[in-house]
Design an enzyme around this catalytic site. Structure first.
Site, PDB file in Angstrom:
ATOM      1  N   GLU A 106      31.760 -39.134 -13.857  1.00  0.00           N
ATOM      2  CA  GLU A 106      30.404 -39.689 -13.989  1.00  0.00           C
ATOM      3  C   GLU A 106      29.996 -39.552 -15.458  1.00  0.00           C
ATOM      4  OE1 GLU A 106      27.595 -41.079 -12.130  1.00  0.00           O
ATOM      5  OE2 GLU A 106      26.916 -40.998 -14.209  1.00  0.00           O
ATOM      6  N   ASP A 127      33.072 -40.970 -19.878  1.00  0.00           N
ATOM      7  CA  ASP A 127      33.124 -42.400 -19.594  1.00  0.00           C
ATOM      8  C   ASP A 127      34.375 -42.697 -18.761  1.00  0.00           C
ATOM      9  OD1 ASP A 127      33.322 -45.165 -19.685  1.00  0.00           O
ATOM     10  OD2 ASP A 127      32.481 -45.272 -21.710  1.00  0.00           O
ATOM     11  N   GLY A 128      34.188 -43.367 -17.634  1.00  0.00           N
ATOM     12  CA  GLY A 128      35.307 -43.699 -16.757  1.00  0.00           C
ATOM     13  C   GLY A 128      36.385 -44.511 -17.462  1.00  0.00           C
ATOM     14  N   ASP A 161      32.340 -46.746  -8.096  1.00  0.00           N
ATOM     15  CA  ASP A 161      30.970 -46.688  -7.564  1.00  0.00           C
ATOM     16  C   ASP A 161      30.047 -46.722  -8.778  1.00  0.00           C
ATOM     17  OD1 ASP A 161      28.618 -46.131  -6.268  1.00  0.00           O
ATOM     18  OD2 ASP A 161      29.192 -44.132  -5.600  1.00  0.00           O
TER      19      ASP A 161
HETATM   20  N1  AAT Z   1      26.267 -44.433  -5.049  1.00  0.00           N
HETATM   21  C1  AAT Z   1      25.419 -45.503  -5.371  1.00  0.00           C
HETATM   22  C2  AAT Z   1      24.872 -45.330  -6.731  1.00  0.00           C
HETATM   23  C3  AAT Z   1      25.369 -45.958  -7.818  1.00  0.00           C
HETATM   24  S1  AAT Z   1      25.064 -45.203  -9.292  1.00  0.00           S
HETATM   25  C4  AAT Z   1      26.410 -45.565 -10.327  1.00  0.00           C
HETATM   26  C5  AAT Z   1      26.717 -44.451 -11.311  1.00  0.00           C
HETATM   27  O1  AAT Z   1      27.696 -44.955 -12.229  1.00  0.00           O
HETATM   28  C6  AAT Z   1      25.549 -43.957 -12.164  1.00  0.00           C
HETATM   29  O2  AAT Z   1      25.299 -42.608 -11.894  1.00  0.00           O
HETATM   30  C7  AAT Z   1      26.005 -44.170 -13.611  1.00  0.00           C
HETATM   31  O3  AAT Z   1      25.615 -43.125 -14.488  1.00  0.00           O
HETATM   32  C8  AAT Z   1      27.518 -44.227 -13.440  1.00  0.00           C
HETATM   33  N2  AAT Z   1      28.228 -44.942 -14.518  1.00  0.00           N
HETATM   34  C9  AAT Z   1      27.843 -46.068 -15.157  1.00  0.00           C
HETATM   35  N3  AAT Z   1      28.740 -46.406 -16.103  1.00  0.00           N
HETATM   36  C10 AAT Z   1      29.732 -45.464 -16.065  1.00  0.00           C
HETATM   37  C11 AAT Z   1      30.941 -45.264 -16.794  1.00  0.00           C
HETATM   38  N4  AAT Z   1      31.299 -46.104 -17.770  1.00  0.00           N
HETATM   39  N5  AAT Z   1      31.708 -44.198 -16.483  1.00  0.00           N
HETATM   40  C12 AAT Z   1      31.353 -43.329 -15.481  1.00  0.00           C
HETATM   41  N6  AAT Z   1      30.204 -43.476 -14.759  1.00  0.00           N
HETATM   42  C13 AAT Z   1      29.411 -44.524 -15.037  1.00  0.00           C
HETATM   43  C14 AAT Z   1      25.956 -47.324  -7.757  1.00  0.00           C
HETATM   44  C15 AAT Z   1      24.856 -48.286  -7.566  1.00  0.00           C
HETATM   45  C16 AAT Z   1      25.261 -49.723  -7.406  1.00  0.00           C
HETATM   46  C17 AAT Z   1      24.074 -50.577  -7.705  1.00  0.00           C
HETATM   47  C18 AAT Z   1      24.253 -51.935  -7.242  1.00  0.00           C
HETATM   48  N7  AAT Z   1      23.112 -52.746  -7.580  1.00  0.00           N
END
Ligand code: AAT
Length: 283
Positions: free
Chosen positions: A106, A137-138, A156
């Protein structure tokens, strides 16, 4: 004066939820995190003013992002979750005793801390001993991961604006392919087919993935608080077909109680409306 959360889902559509109170509002290095208490949906969690989840309908999203691949390959042992800081995906994964390791990457640690404090049910399994949390960062994480590490990758993520943008690129999907085993499955939250600004992203993502994975299909769920309420997920795999390889009897023997997912719905969720099928065929 009643308070309302309002989200401009498109330039011409606004979606409102009546709120009791705002519980949290903070700026992280990456985004604005807000949590509200609402009358109809329990707690509501938003990032940059967009709904990520509510306590009332998160089971639909998390059931569908986890149980669909797990019922196709009940032998999955090593899982990578990208994003998902609220913990809902991890919570559903930890229900499988067969899973040995869950790496969750995350980008924003503040999302995890806020969820642990204010969304305790959703975040409840982030402390499971099989779970390893990485705050990075993923995109960088998958680049540095070894070949054939994971049986399942679940993306996700937020929508392809802001930090989530790179998670919708060919480079990222190529890396996912590389770090999946020969039986590997990739699941993506895939946006909505209904409004053009969302379906455009879904089509772009699907076109990239289908050139990389031998099997790539799309399935759907009804998520009331997401734009249009009609949401898609991508299922791609090196080996398993999501319908032909479904292990319904084996999955049912696990006796997991689910509120949305079941074996009939698994089959039905891949039956797409004609306009969605046509979109997926467009180059
Ligand atoms: N479980 C449903 C909630 C989400 S939140 C998606 C998460 O992805 C967020 O906490 C965000 O901080 C994280 N995120 C965003 N970009 C990256 C990245 N590059 N690397 C790692 N984590 C990341 C999903 C909601 C879906 C919404 C649809 N409209």
């Amino acid at each position: 004066m009643p308070l309302w959360y309002n989200e401009e889902q498109t330039e011409g559509v606004s979606f409102g939820i009546k709120i009791k109170e705002q519980i949290l509002s903070e700026e992280s290095q990456f985004q604005t995190i807000d949590i509200y208490d609402t009358y109809e949906f329990g707690k509501l969690f938003t990032l940059d003013g967009l709904v990520m989840l509510t306590e009332k309908d998160e089971f639909i999203y998390h059931d569908m992002i986890v149980h669909v691949p797990m019922a196709v390959n009940t032998e999955i042992k090593n899982v990578l979750v990208i994003g998902g800081g609220d913990g809902g995906t991890v919570r559903e994964l930890t229900r499988y005793n067969s899973i040995e390791k869950i790496d969750m990457v995350e980008i924003d640690e503040m999302v995890v801390r806020a969820s642990q404090k204010h969304l305790p049910f959703t975040a409840s399994k982030l402390t499971d001993p099989r779970v390893n949390l990485f705050f990075e960062d993923g995109i960088v994480f998958v680049k540095n991961a070894q070949n054939s590490m994971y049986d399942l990758i679940i993306v996700d993520s937020t929508d392809p604006i802001g930090p989530g943008e790179g998670l919708f690129t060919k480079e990222f999907y190529d890396q996912c392919f590389r770090i999946l085993t020969s039986e590997g499955i990739l699941i993506n939250q895939h946006e909505s087919p209904f409004y053009p600004q969302f379906s455009k992203e879904m089509k772009r993502a699907h076109n990239k993935i289908k050139n990389i994975f031998p099997i790539s299909m799309v399935y759907q769920a009804h998520i009331p608080t997401y734009p249009s309420g009609h949401w898609l997920f991508g299922f791609s795999s090196k080996k398993f077909h999501p319908l032909e390889d479904l292990k319904s009897p084996r999955w049912e023997m696990l006796k997991l109680k689910t509120k949305y997912y079941n074996s009939d719905l698994h089959l039905g969720s891949f039956a797409l409306p004609t306009y969605v099928k046509e979109m997926l065929e467009e180059e």
